[in-house]
Design a protein around this motif. Structure first.
Motif, short mmCIF file in Angstrom:
data_model
loop_
_atom_site.label_atom_id
_atom_site.label_comp_id
_atom_site.label_asym_id
_atom_site.label_seq_id
_atom_site.Cartn_x
_atom_site.Cartn_y
_atom_site.Cartn_z
N THR A 183 0.82 -1.25 0.08
CA THR A 183 -0.09 -0.05 0.08
C THR A 183 0.86 1.26 -0.04
N GLN A 212 -6.42 4.24 -0.62
CA GLN A 212 -5.27 4.02 -0.27
C GLN A 212 -4.90 4.46 1.10
N ARG A 228 -6.67 2.36 3.84
CA ARG A 228 -6.03 1.11 3.86
C ARG A 228 -4.77 0.93 4.79
#
Length: 908
Positions: free
Chosen positions: A707, A787, A790
């Motif tokens: 990530t 993103q 996460r």
């Protein structure tokens, strides 16, 4: 044509002349039955023995028998004595000598009578010529006002009557000669048949030896498949049968083979590819294809029908899609008593027009095939012309004239003479044709034949009888337009056989020298380019590669269970980890309490197991099997490893995998096993808890690393990278970076934010960015948020994972009176256990079933490739392979040619 009696021993099998050397006569006498029983079965040996004894004495006394070809007159038999000219017209002295010799010949039996009649034919021909010359000499010159003289008229009439009388007598003598010759041949044929049958039953107990014509035919078969290099061409003799479509080519060939062996049609093209027919003598009338062990009995109508059907099937199979004819040769051998030994090639009939249903290039293809065979300088061209149609309509004569302008190796055959005699107003036109005066084409000899009444059901014997009756009653013979030796397929067969063997004897040694030189060149090239390698042809290389591939497949069974399970578990987790994090763990983590968390997890795990998980697991297992199979084939390095096999191995691997299908029942049983594994939440001991913590931590760290890498790519280089590496952000990266900074401030303010942004939050972020002069799309804001959230979630999960390392005690108490809840650790433990059990189940399926099925598929693919020569040619290529192929063929041809030449010299 009259047979060449000096070569009469050709039709006697080799062993007759080698009995004293090859057979133990004492053992033979004991093995044979009583002579009284044999005498009942055999013809009159004493009479035939007298004939051969007389022939031997005749040859030893200086009389030589030979055959000669004279222009358009056909092949004549010359009977000469040593040092003397041919027999001439008789006078009183020679008359006495003739009377004496006549008595001598009559004492010698049938063969003596035969030679006596032959001499009578020559005397009658001489008398006819003398009478005709005398008649023309007595004719007075033309006068404008002739004065009729009764005595002169009477003398002319008597001379004409004498000439007619002599011609009648000559014809009767020729017919008598033909009948006696047939009688002698019949008795000799019966004798040969009996001897061949007794040898065929093994009475002689000698080593089996191929006949001369079979040895020669084998050489031609090899040459037909040989793609010659170094300009080495096939110039070995064979009889090439050419003619216009429906001219009767096949019928003539059938008469020579003495069997109706070819498919028949009414006006349509039946011969669609070249058919090589090897004719030889044998005790039984049979036919056989070179690539088949089946023997067709030509005396049985059902076998004849099966043979014709098989030939038609092979022809149609050889013709490619979109074509009408093929250049692929069908090889057939025919054996039988009294058959003349030779090799004939029946070609598709020449056409003038392409009709409906034919390929557009059919005419040119037939011309090309015909020229390819006729351009051989040692090929005997048997040109077949339909006598029932106008000669001007013939195409084949011009084609033959182009290939053999001097006519040194062409024999012309006029078929359907019975129809020609009936339809033509001027029978002399037939005489012009057989004398070579109508066509510009030249020929070695000219023949006229009749091949039946046109009914497909006629037998060979019926056609022979019809042909003999026709010529006996035909005015063509009676008026002297045709000579007796120019008619019937029997005389044609003898003439073609004589020419064939004469051409073979003249050219075979020269051809053997050509292949010897070619072999030397090829061997020299191999020694210089591949000095340390064996000369393996394509088939041998395929067998070697086949063994290597099978060894590599067997190696799959030697992979340890631990290795299989490790590979399967790792690949399966790589395939499903994204789904577990994004679709199960992340949504469940958004719940407010542990009960809701577990409920959400159970529901989503059940849905996953029912719809996706078993299928994904089988995909992973199948891919693992493919990869391991490919790895073994790539890494296999034996001492004889050869790069020339790479293309073949890749093709075998791809085709085997393509054919392999996983057991369909495996998915249902796997679904039950996976469902049961995921239902179990019992962690029995601390090591299992620690293993689940480690698995969770490694998974979260890996996802966090991925990530962060995505975020870096989105926002571009940071200040340190820009300073040290002279890198700049793109305009899109600049917008992304500003959006990221704004969203980071939002996450700091709301640490427990949900996974999704509300619309008002998106609007707020957008206005804040516009206030700083950054125009941004709402979709970009949501994508960036996904993103960032996460990363935020994974960082919190890792922190919680570290706290749960000491949570096994609370787990055993079901987290009662504890602020620490580690339900996510239980989830990862359930996932981990499912992976272990699934990997174990797939490993058992692989080792117990799928690897063996793959081995079976590989063997089947190799067997299929082994039978497909075109496939092997595509997959095993290169100059080295072609050179080994050429070497093998040239050596085989040379060795068989030398064996044939040796047998040919022995027969002389």
């Amino acid at each position: 044509m009259l047979p060449d009696l000096s070569e009469y021993n050709w039709v006697i099998p080799d062993f007759v002349w080698e009995l004293s050397e090859q057979i133990d006569l004492d053992k033979l006498a004991k093995a044979l039955p009583e002579m009284e029983e044999i005498a009942k079965l055999l013809p009159d040996f004493e009479k035939i023995g007298e004939n051969f004894t007389f022939l031997k004495s005749l040859l030893s006394s200086g009389v030589s028998l030979g055959s000669e070809v004279k222009g358009a007159s056909g092949l004549h038999l010359l009977l000469e004595t040593s040092g003397d000219p041919a027999l001439k017209a008789t006078d009183s002295t020679t008359g006495v000598a003739h009377d004496t010799s006549d008595k001598q010949y009559k004492k010698q039996g049938l063969l003596g009578e035969l030679i006596l009649i032959q001499q009578q034919i020559q005397r009658h021909e001489e008398e006819v010529r003398r009478a005709a010359a005398a008649n023309s000499a007595h004719s007075p010159p033309q006068d404008p006002a002739p004065n009729p003289n009764p005595s002169t008229h009477t003398r002319k009439s008597s001379d004409k009557e004498k000439v007619d009388q002599l011609q009648e007598e000559l014809l009767r003598t020729q017919l008598k000669y033909q009948r006696m010759l047939e009688r002698l041949e019949k008795e000799n044929k019966e004798l040969r048949k009996v001897v061949l049958q007794r040898d065929d039953k093994g009475i002689h107990q000698r080593k089996a030896k191929k006949s001369l014509i079979d040895l020669y035919s084998e050489v031609l078969d090899i040459l037909s498949d040989y793609d010659a290099n170094y300009n080495t061409q096939d110039h070995l003799p064979r009889v090439v049968v050419v003619g216009d479509q429906s001219a009767g080519k096949t019928s003539v060939l059938e008469m020579i083979a003495q069997a109706r062996i070819f498919p028949r049609g009414s006006g349509e093209m039946m011969t669609r590819s070249p058919v090589k027919v090897t004719l030889s003598e044998g005790p039984h009338h049979v036919a056989m294809f070179k690539d088949s062990g089946r023997e067709f009995d030509l005396t049985k109508e059902e076998d004849l029908a099966a043979l014709r059907h098989e030939i038609e099937l092979r022809m149609r199979k050889s013709v490619k899609e979109g074509q009408t004819v093929s250049s692929e040769t069908i090889s057939l051998s025919v054996k039988g008593p009294g058959i003349q030994r030779m090799v004939l090639v029946d070609l598709p009939g020449v056409i003038s027009t392409v009709t409906t249903g034919m390929a557009s290039d059919t005419k040119e293809t037939i011309f090309s095939i015909s020229k390819a065979y006729m351009q051989n300088p040692n090929a005997i061209i048997l040109c077949i012309q339909d006598g029932s149609v106008d000669a001007e309509r013939s195409i084949v004569t011009d084609l033959v004239s182009q290939m053999d302008p001097q006519g040194k190796r062409t024999i012309f055959v006029l078929t359907k003479v019975d129809l020609a005699e009936k339809n033509l107003a001027s029978p002399s036109r037939i005489q012009q044709i057989v004398e070579g005066k109508l066509f510009p084409m030249k020929a070695l000899g000219y023949f006229a034949v009749v091949t039946g009444k046109g009914s497909p059901g006629e037998s060979i014997d019926a056609i022979k009888d019809y042909e003999e009756d026709f010529f006996q009653n035909s005015r063509l013979l009676r008026d002297g337009m045709l000579k007796a030796h120019q008619v019937t397929t029997k005389n044609l067969s003898l003439a073609v056989s004589d020419c064939f063997w004469k051409m073979v004897r003249e050219s075979v040694e020269q051809q053997a020298d050509v292949f010897k030189a070619s072999r030397f060149n090829l061997e020299t090239e191999w020694k210089n380019n591949y000095p340390r390698l064996r000369e393996l042809d394509r088939n041998e290389l395929f067998e070697k590669a086949k063994n290597e591939i099978l060894d590599e497949v067997i190696s799959l069974s030697q992979v340890t269970p631990q290795l299989w399970e490790s590979i399967l578990q790792k690949k399966l987790w790589e395939r499903v980890s994204t789904h577990v994090i994004e679709n199960i763990y992340l949504p469940a983590a958004q719940t407010i309490d542990s009960g809701t968390f577990n409920t959400t997890v159970d529901i989503k795990l059940k849905q996953w197991t029912d719809k996706q998980l078993p299928h994904k697991a089988l995909e992973v297992a199948w891919e693992t099997l493919q990869e391991e199979f490919a790895r073994f084939m790539a890494e296999y390095k034996g001492k004889d490893q050869d790069d020339i096999f790479d293309k073949l191995k890749e093709a075998v691997k791809d085709e085997s995998i393509k054919r392999h299908k996983w057991n369909e029942r495996a998915m249902d049983s796997l679904r039950v096993i996976q469902h049961n594994a995921l239902e179990d939440r019992s962690i029995t001991d601390k090591p299992q808890w620690d293993a689940a913590i480690q698995f969770m931590e490694e998974t979260l760290q890996s996802r966090l690393k991925d990530t962060e890498s995505v975020i870096r790519d989105m926002v571009g280089p940071d200040w340190k990278q820009r300073w040290l590496n002279w890198m700049n952000r793109t305009p899109d990266q600049h917008i992304r970076n500003e959006t990221k900074n704004e969203l980071d401030r939002l996450l700091k303010l709301h640490d427990d934010h949900t996974a999704y942004l509300a619309n008002d939050e998106v609007t707020t972020v957008r206005k804040n960015l516009e206030g700083r002069g950054v125009e941004v799309d709402p979709v970009l804001i949501k994508d960036t948020w996904h993103q960032l959230y996460r990363r935020h979630f994974l960082q919190k999960a890792l922190t919680h994972c570290n706290l749960c390392k000491r949570g096994f005690y609370y787990y055993q108490r079901h987290f009662v009176d504890s602020e620490l809840e580690c339900n996510d650790v239980v989830l990862f433990w359930r996932i981990q256990r499912m992976l272990v059990i699934t990997a174990n189940t797939l490993r058992q399926q692989l080792t117990n079933t799928e690897v063996r099925r793959l081995e079976k598929n590989v063997k089947e693919v190799l067997d299929d490739f082994g039978e497909d020569m075109e496939k092997k040619t595509q997959l095993i290529t290169g100059r080295r392979v072609q050179l080994a192929e050429d070497l093998k063929k040239v050596r085989e041809i040379q060795e068989k040619l030398e064996a044939f030449i040796e047998a040919l010299h022995k027969e002389k």
